[in-house]
Design an enzyme around this catalytic site. Structure first.
Site, PDB file in Angstrom:
ATOM      1  CD  GLU A  51     -53.521 -14.668 -13.606  1.00 10.89           C
ATOM      2  OE1 GLU A  51     -53.424 -15.872 -13.277  1.00 10.89           O
ATOM      3  OE2 GLU A  51     -53.410 -13.740 -12.775  1.00 10.89           O
ATOM      4  CE  LYS A  73     -55.123 -13.087  -9.617  1.00 13.84           C
ATOM      5  NZ  LYS A  73     -53.866 -13.745 -10.079  1.00 13.84           N
ATOM      6  CB  CYS A  80     -55.502 -16.892 -11.192  1.00  7.97           C
ATOM      7  SG  CYS A  80     -54.264 -18.148 -10.706  1.00  7.97           S
ATOM      8  CB  SER A 112     -52.653 -22.595 -11.000  1.00  7.19           C
ATOM      9  OG  SER A 112     -52.325 -23.277  -9.832  1.00  7.19           O
ATOM     10  N   GLY A 165      -9.087  -9.796  -7.354  1.00  7.49           N
ATOM     11  CA  GLY A 165      -8.245  -9.766  -8.548  1.00  7.49           C
ATOM     12  C   GLY A 165      -8.034  -8.331  -8.996  1.00  7.49           C
ATOM     13  N   GLY A 168      -7.577  -2.073 -14.085  1.00  8.12           N
ATOM     14  CA  GLY A 168      -8.711  -1.417 -14.728  1.00  8.12           C
ATOM     15  C   GLY A 168      -9.604  -0.730 -13.716  1.00  8.12           C
ATOM     16  CG  ASP A 194     -15.499  -2.478 -13.574  1.00 12.34           C
ATOM     17  OD1 ASP A 194     -15.808  -1.278 -13.511  1.00 12.34           O
ATOM     18  OD2 ASP A 194     -15.989  -3.257 -14.415  1.00 12.34           O
ATOM     19  CG  ASN A 243     -15.709 -16.833 -22.107  1.00 10.70           C
ATOM     20  OD1 ASN A 243     -15.463 -15.637 -21.967  1.00 10.70           O
ATOM     21  ND2 ASN A 243     -16.853 -17.268 -22.586  1.00 10.70           N
ATOM     22  CB  THR A 262     -14.149  -6.410  -9.904  1.00 11.12           C
ATOM     23  OG1 THR A 262     -14.101  -7.371 -10.966  1.00 11.12           O
ATOM     24  CG2 THR A 262     -13.131  -6.791  -8.842  1.00 11.12           C
TER      25      THR A 262
END
Length: 636
Positions: free
Chosen positions: A46, A115, A170, A197, A353, A357, A359, A439, A463
């Site tokens: 499928e 189908k 199916c 499936s 926080g 800025g 956001d 990070n 945010t």
């Protein structure tokens, strides 16, 4: 059909989700192999041309166009081949999208079978994308270079040797009255099933029993092919079933969970089946036929195209005459969502926080409005500013002034020492300003917010905005995570207008200065003059372009060529073609690569017509291929 024997096969190719060209190559390879092995009819899984697990990518016009182009390629590829190939793909008919099987032989498209029964329970969501054959009126339409007749009525195909076969897809065989009942009663000797499936404990045994019983009930050969390796494993796994039954007996079965493409073939005995049917006096029913008149349109000559209509460069921004009303409504949606969450968990405090800025400013304004609406003390809002290696005086002072003006609880936690200790712990050189350097700061800030929330029995307010979610411009398990993301449905370009609107209410210079501050995560030290050095739009591109791309990609599923054409006109006086192409390519690449972040987003309110919630408007496998979109971007 020598002596009544017909060699049929079930094929399970490897696929790449949404990579039609790759899938086409795999299908062509298996067809060539099957032809060489004398196989006369073969069924594929499928939606194998696109991949079954494309989810909301089925809304994308480029994917649908490429699927049709792939059928044209298959017609050309099979022009000198006798084998009948049954292949799954999405097809648009009269404005509706259908999950179809294409029957191809000798360079001809013999038919399209839509189908009938669409699963929309548990892990399946097919009604989200597809219409049922029951919704289809008999019609003829142009597809893959020719006029094709399609309807919901049972269709039996007859070979030159007199073999009759039908197709179902199916879920059809799981229905109380499968379409194959009618197909067999109408004369089909073989039923082909294109399936997708997924594998669950105990399901395979049930499936084999179901197919065996259906083959016995219809006194037919039942050939079943289901999706395998390469389909998205985001939430389920596909084992790649290939099975052939004959009147209740399993003749051959493929290897489940194989990572290699496979073909399972067998010679079924059509004459034997027909004898069984003739002897079974209950095997009688009337055939049904449906006819539709067709009106052919006169072909038109090719002509040059010029985009004449005006294109709004900022589709997310409300029109000026409705700006105040629209901004108020947006804020009310955000406030109502947060208020309900606070009420539900009986929270009297919130942690957020504050960076100075855009956001975090909007998120704080929404939180203040929610607390006021619920008659909660603003001191229950704990605003935490967390200066780091890249924090500038401008953003720091704006953060402090904003919190003072709003009358919330202010906390300041400098993260420099903690991050420096973390660098020492993991053996990272703090002088290397790489992704680890950046990070680590973002995750340290999120850890502080979460832990303070635990201390205060509070909720962490997210945010991040819609534009950042689309581009993946968030640190995974850093600012990507919260307990309720109030800005999740707001694009960056709109945030400026919302903060500006509130600044009119509050008449504060601080908000206006925040609006004018360059967008930056401030994870890299400032320049020698103390100004922001790391500007987001220098790295990922102008947000007004990305918001334009987001709107037309998500809202309408336009392909890159069309988005590029529209952007050329909308930003004719702002960006040249090379710039638009560069950032459109960046958008397509990042949008696909960063889906894994969107697949596990916290709750947040939908605000406009576009949302990226994995529980709402956008469901996409994290491992979908961007090849189609990037290739088209390259050709711009």
């Amino acid at each position: 059909m020598k002596y009544g024997f017909v060699k049929v096969a079930a094929a399970v190719p490897t696929v790449k989700v949404a990579d039609v060209e790759y899938n086409l190559q795999q299908i062509e390879s298996l067809i060539a192999q099957a032809e060489g092995r004398g196989i006369e009819m073969m069924v594929f899984p499928e939606l194998c041309l696109t991949g079954y697990t494309c989810q909301d990518l089925f809304k994308e016009q480029l994917l649908l166009d490429r699927a049709e182009s792939a059928v044209i390629a298959l017609l050309d590829f099979t022009r000198k081949l006798d084998i009948i190939s049954i292949i799954g793909l999405p097809v648009v008919v009269n404005g509706l999208l259908y999950n179809c099987a294409a029957i191809i032989q000798g360079g001809q498209l013999l038919g399209l079978i839509p189908k009938t029964y669409l699963p929309n329970y548990a892990e399946f969501y097919e009604k989200r994308w597809f219409a049922s054959a029951q919704d289809l009126n008999p019609t003829e339409f142009y597809f893959a270079g020719g006029l094709v007749s399609v309807s919901a009525d049972p269709k039996v195909f007859v070979t030159s040797d007199g073999v009759k076969f039908g197709v179902e897809i199916c879920e059809d065989v799981w229905a109380p009255i499968p379409p194959s009942n009618n197909l067999a009663l109408a004369g089909a000797d073989i039923i082909f099933n294109l399936s997708a499936s997924d594998e669950l404990i105990g399901k395979h045994a049930y499936l084999k029993s179901l197919l065996a019983q259906q083959s016995a009930r219809t006194i037919s050969s039942y050939v079943y092919a289901s999706c395998g390796f390469g389909e998205s494993t985001q939430d389920v796994v596909y084992g790649g079933n290939a099975m052939i039954f004959e009147n209740g007996q399993l003749l051959v079965e493929g290897e489940r969970f194989s990572i290699q493409p496979q073909i399972r073939s067998y010679q079924v005995d059509i004459e034997k089946l027909r004898v069984e049917r003739r002897q079974n006096t209950t095997f009688i029913n009337a055939q049904r036929h449906a006819h539709a008149s067709v009106v052919a349109c006169k072909p038109v000559s090719p002509r040059d195209f010029d985009l004449l209509r005006a294109i709004d460069p900022h589709p997310f921004i409300p029109k000026a005459e409705n700006m105040s009303e629209a901004c108020e409504e947006i804020l009310n949606i955000q406030v109502a969502g947060l208020a309900k969450r606070l009420y539900h968990i009986n929270a009297k405090k919130a942690v957020i926080g504050i960076s100075g800025g855009l956001d975090s400013t909007l998120a704080l304004l929404v939180t203040v409005k929610a607390f006021d609406k619920m008659a909660l003390d603003r001191k229950g809002i704990i605003g935490i500013t967390m200066p780091g290696f890249g924090t500038t005086d401008r953003t720091y002072h704006n953060a402090i002034k904003l919190m003072q003006t709003l009358g919330i609880t202010i906390r300041e936690i400098n993260i420099a020492m903690a991050v420096t200790q973390h660098f020492h712990d993991i053996g990272h050189n703090g002088k290397v300003h790489d992704i680890t350097y950046e990070n680590s700061q973002a995750r340290e800030r999120t850890q502080i917010l979460m832990d303070v929330a635990n201390q205060e029995n509070a909720i962490v307010i997210g945010t991040g905005d819609l534009s950042e979610l689309a581009l993946g411009w968030a640190t995974y398990n850093g600012d990507h995570m919260s307990m309720y993301g109030v800005n999740a449905g707001i694009p960056k370009t709109l945030i400026r207008y919302l903060v500006t609107y509130v600044s009119g209410e509050m008449a504060t210079e601080t908000l206006l200065d925040i609006v004018d501050t360059p967008i930056s995560p401030e994870l890299i030290p400032a320049d020698e003059n103390g100004n922001i050095k790391q500007k987001t739009e220098d790295l990922v591109g102008p947000y007004e372009l990305h918001d334009f791309f987001i709107y037309y990609f998500l809202r309408y599923g336009f392909r890159p060529k069309k988005i590029f054409l529209m952007a050329q006109k909308a930003f004719a006086d702002t960006y040249d073609d090379d710039i638009i192409k560069k950032w459109l390519t960046t958008f397509c690449r990042r949008f696909f690569n960063q889906q894994f972040k969107r697949s596990c987003l916290p709750d947040g309110p939908k605000v406009g017509s576009v949302s990226l919630s994995p529980r709402g408007d956008w469901r996409m496998p994290s491992d979908a291929s961007s090849a189609l979109w990037l290739k088209e971007c390259e050709s711009l």
